[in-house]
Design an enzyme around this catalytic site. Sequence first.
Site: not given
Ligand SMILES: N#Cc1ccccc1Cn1ccc2ccc(-c3cc(N)[nH]n3)cc21
Length: 250
Positions: A92, A119, A161, A176
């Site tokens: 994220p 996490e 793609r 595009d």
């Molecule tokens: N890291 C982390 C995390 C940090 C805080 C709370 C929850 C998580 C869960 N998590 C664990 C792995 C992981 C991978 C990708 C996403 C992800 C990507 C997008 N664009 N949104 N979420 C989340 C992921």
Amino acid sequence: MRLDVVTIFPEYLEPLDVSLVGKARARGRLDVHVHDLRAWTYDRHHTVDDTPYGGGPGMVMMTEPWGEALDTVLADGYEAGSHEPALIVPTPSGRPFTQEMAVELSERPWLVFTPARYEGIDRRVFDEYATRMPVYEVSIGDYVLAGGEAAVLVITEAVARLLPGVLGNAESHRDDSFAPGTMANLLEGPVYTKPPRWRGREIPEVLLSGHHGKIARWRRDEALKRTTAVRPDLIERCDPKAFDKKDRET
Ligand SMILES: N#Cc1ccccc1Cn1ccc2ccc(-c3cc(N)[nH]n3)cc21
């Protein structure tokens, strides 16, 4: 292109066997290898996580299983003749995944995905592999998933793609851009197909005219309208020619 995915949920990646990505694999355009991270654990519970240093909620994925998994996956890939790997880390807190990044990744010979859970993964894993290859930390949107596997599916489809021969003769991703002006950074406008009339709703007349210039201009104008309404932030990135009034339908 070779793709490797290391995950604790290998079954989550089964969609890579079907549709566009599945066809790209069948055509030999994509060579996909999915690995279960727990294959590199040696305790009875196949432990991959532990409590975070400094306290706090949740668990963190440990260095050792990832280190052993990535060393093996990389060695196997090199052995098979692949080269110039890049690590793709869904998170994220990453760089926004965009079409521009999809194009950049589609030009690489080998992507190694590390979708985490809990996490996330101990930072030292990425510090270690960043000494050997580019590491792309990528967000697919401003929301929080429970893990990275869904992001791997999204990124893989957007990249696949773009690979030569995957979209067949349409190669529709090349639409595009078109003259005059470019459609890059514009949202797609409305599309229609048969029947010509459905529940009293007809097709925009210009699309039945057979006049390619008028149709192209109508599509550009509709894309501009849609983009202005839904994503005004993209307008500033558009090619000024896309707003060219001189060839607007009089
Ligand atoms: N890291 C982390 C995390 C940090 C805080 C709370 C929850 C998580 C869960 N998590 C664990 C792995 C992981 C991978 C990708 C996403 C992800 C990507 C997008 N664009 N949104 N979420 C989340 C992921």
